[in-house]
Scaffold this active site. Structure first.
Site, short mmCIF file in Angstrom:
data_model
loop_
_atom_site.label_atom_id
_atom_site.label_comp_id
_atom_site.label_asym_id
_atom_site.label_seq_id
_atom_site.Cartn_x
_atom_site.Cartn_y
_atom_site.Cartn_z
N ASP A 164 49.11 40.76 34.56
CA ASP A 164 48.52 40.19 35.59
C ASP A 164 47.19 40.98 36.57
OD1 ASP A 164 48.16 38.01 37.83
OD2 ASP A 164 48.92 39.92 39.28
N ASP A 167 49.04 46.19 37.18
CA ASP A 167 50.40 46.37 36.75
C ASP A 167 50.66 45.89 35.49
OD1 ASP A 167 50.62 43.62 37.28
OD2 ASP A 167 51.30 44.08 39.38
N TYR A 324 53.09 35.70 44.46
CA TYR A 324 52.23 34.53 44.25
C TYR A 324 52.89 33.39 44.95
CZ TYR A 324 49.02 37.04 41.27
OH TYR A 324 47.89 38.05 40.90
N GLU A 571 41.62 46.50 43.33
CA GLU A 571 42.45 45.82 42.08
C GLU A 571 41.87 44.33 41.51
OE1 GLU A 571 47.29 45.26 40.88
OE2 GLU A 571 46.75 44.93 43.09
#
Length: 621
Positions: A164, A167, A324, A571
């Site tokens: 995703d 990670d 999420y 990120e």
């Protein structure tokens, strides 16, 4: 005796009877003589007396030694060669004497250059056994045992898909939205992808995703009761020290801890979004009939499952709720229904997507500002534009017209809200629109808005409509395109910090991206779960460049901290890069030369014969 009494040649002068013969008789006698003379062969001297000098005949063929050719062909060939040589020499003389004007090839625009890089991010996020042409030198095969854990009951093979973000978790909800967005961009702008030389690349990325999704449920069945929602874990609350994808900082290639599989049985939002991704991809791969039909079948199965077993996928998962969280599944019903209609042509899906009750639950009539923001959670703005497309180009009429007009109006209001003329949304001093109300990680919402604005502009142009109304004010399609350009240009470096927020684009971009694989060098050293912490906390730049990654972005004051441990700035995510790719390809190239593909999305849609509305009720006095 007379002096003329004798022939001077010694013969008498008397006229014989034969001499008195007529001319005809003499002619016959000559012919007899000729025949008599020709009855025996004449020598060469005699022939020369009778026939005179002989004419020398021209030879019909020319002997070239190894072959014999016709004289005519030989003459024509030699003549042609001579003329060609003279002509070539004449042209060469002209070319060398005429002054040269050097025309350099036009340099690709910034959107095309950034597009090449943005697609490379997906290569770096691949999980499983990588293809030979992955072209990311610091990546390798990883997580080849996904699905083999005891927690997996649907499939023992969940290898593949994409990680995703920074990670190694595979969150299927945002991942399926990612594939839907990429497929949508290919359907609309395949010619632009081809012009950029990226069509095959983006299709490979899409297929990498759909191949994985087909493993997350029983795709050969007509009905299912469960599907996979997530592979891997990241919850570290309560001070947990159990090795997982967030607690550990290590390369995906070195992961040796257990990766649990999360399944769900009431996950309408996840199932409908995955159905949308498979349906959209089936249009991308329509030329591969067998694969396209497999995707359509899977999409139908998933959508039926989403309708039968209602519930939010994150309601039954603490991890999903944390990372999420899905707020509703009604928008996915409209979004998924629209995509299935385009993929199958089955009007039942269109009837569902345009049901007023469904629209009411989704908030179509509520006028909520956040419903104009497309994201991995809320698909309403995307669904409204997708259905507006149907009205603009096919105009199916009754019984769909009323709801399609509502979606069209909603899309127009959304586009009006993006314009700086109105103060619907705040903007930073540098001009970045704050679609998430000044909260962190703004860029993923901005790129989606830029894509929708450019696409709607292209829809109107393709429908020969010069613009749209915001109340009494008329705005041209160029206004929307300009909005999209200013936002993407901000991301590419036209901002107060003069920084590109796409890694590898320009000279000044983030060097401390929050990403495990990019921050750990590929060498013979294997860093265990905690061994990579020192690299995570290091102030040194990443040893590996995560080319094309769209970082989370600046804050509401245009500020940015290039710090690896602060994921709110540095990120990247799959969903963010999908919107970026879609916006970049939409803006790339010259507008006058390239536009949307009007018809491909309608390939499966049957001809429209609108049903006439019911007659009015009988008049009563």
């Amino acid at each position: 005796m007379s002096m003329f009494g004798r022939d001077p040649w010694g013969g008498p002068l008397e006229i014989n009877a034969a001499d008195s013969a007529t001319d005809d008789d003499r002619s016959r006698n000559l012919q007899d003589f000729d025949r008599a003379a020709l009855s025996r062969p004449l020598d060469e001297t005699q022939q020369s007396w009778l026939l005179g000098p002989t004419e020398k005949k021209k030879k019909k063929y020319v002997d070239l030694g190894c072959i014999i050719v016709s004289r005519k062909i030989f003459v024509w060939t030699v003549g042609t060669l001579l003329v060609s040589a003279l002509l070539a020499g004449f042209i060469t003389l002209i070319v060398k004497t005429v002054p040269r004007h050097h025309h350099s090839h036009a340099r690709p625009d910034n959107y095309t250059l950034a597009l090449h890089k943005a697609l490379m991010f997906f290569n770096a996020q691949r999980s499983g056994k990588l293809p030979k042409h992955n072209n990311v030198s610091w990546r390798g095969n990883s997580c080849l045992k996904d699905g083999k854990s005891a927690s997996s009951s649907i499939s023992k093979d969940l290898v593949g898909g994409f990680y995703d973000a920074g990670d190694a978790i595979k969150f299927n909800f945002p991942q399926s939205f990612t594939i839907t967005m990429l497929s949508w961009s290919v359907i609309e702008y395949s010619t632009k992808y081809e012009a950029a030389g990226e069509l095959n690349h983006v299709k490979e990325i899409i297929k990498w995703g759909t191949d994985y999704f087909l493993k997350t449920f029983n795709h050969s069945a007509d009905s299912i009761s469960r599907m996979v929602a997530q592979v891997g874990a990241g919850d570290t609350s309560g001070g947990s020290t159990t090795p997982n994808d967030h607690y550990c900082w290590m390369r995906p290639e070195d992961i040796d801890y257990d990766r649990p599989v999360t399944e769900c049985s009431s996950c309408s939002d996840l199932a409908a979004e995955t159905a949308a991704s498979l349906a959209a991809a089936s249009i991308v791969f329509k030329d591969n009939k067998a694969y396209s039909q497999k995707l359509v079948h899977g999409a139908k199965t998933l959508f039926q499952f989403s309708r039968q077993q209602r519930g939010r996928y994150s309601a039954g998962s603490a991890e999903a709720a944390k990372f999420y969280n899905s707020t509703s599944y009604w928008d996915e019903f409209i979004w998924g229904g629209a995509w299935l209609y385009y993929a199958t042509g089955n009007s039942s899906y269109l009837q569902l997507a345009t049901t007023p009750g469904l629209g009411k639950h989704a908030g179509v009539f509520w006028g909520i500002l956040d419903n104009s923001v497309l994201s991995w959670d809320n698909k309403l703005a995307g669904a409204a534009l997708l259905l507006s497309r149907l009205r603009l180009f096919l105009s199916p009429g009754y019984p769909y017209e009323e709801m399609l007009r509502t979606f069209h109006n909603q899309t127009s209001i959304t586009m009006c809200s993006y314009l700086p003329t109105f103060t619907t949304w705040n903007r930073t001093r540098g001009g970045l629109i704050q679609l998430n109300h000044g909260n962190p990680q703004p860029l993923q919402y901005v790129v989606n808005a830029a894509f929708l604005a450019t696409l709607f502009s292209d829809y109107l142009d393709a429908a020969d409509t010069p613009g749209w109304y915001c109340g009494p004010n008329f705005f041209s399609t160029d206004t929307l395109r300009e909005f999209a350009k200013t936002q993407i240009d901000y991301i590419l470096g036209k901002n107060p910090r003069k920084m590109s927020y796409i890694v590898g684009f320009g000279n000044h971009y983030p060097k401390h991206v929050h990403h495990r694989g990019a921050s750990i060098p590929k060498n013979k050293i294997r860093y265990n779960c905690k061994g990579g912490w020192k690299l995570r906390d290091s102030s040194k730049p990443n040893p590996n460049t995560l080319v094309g990654a769209l970082v989370a972005g600046p804050d509401k004051h245009d500020g940015f901290r290039d710090v690896r441990t602060n994921y709110n700035y540095t990120e990247p995510t799959l969903a963010g890069n999908a919107g970026l790719v879609a916006a970049l390809v939409a803006l790339s190239g010259e507008k006058s030369r390239t536009t949307i593909d009007k018809n491909t999305i309608f390939s499966a849609v049957p001809p429209m014969f609108p049903t006439p509305p019911p007659p009015p009720a009988p008049w009563k006095p």
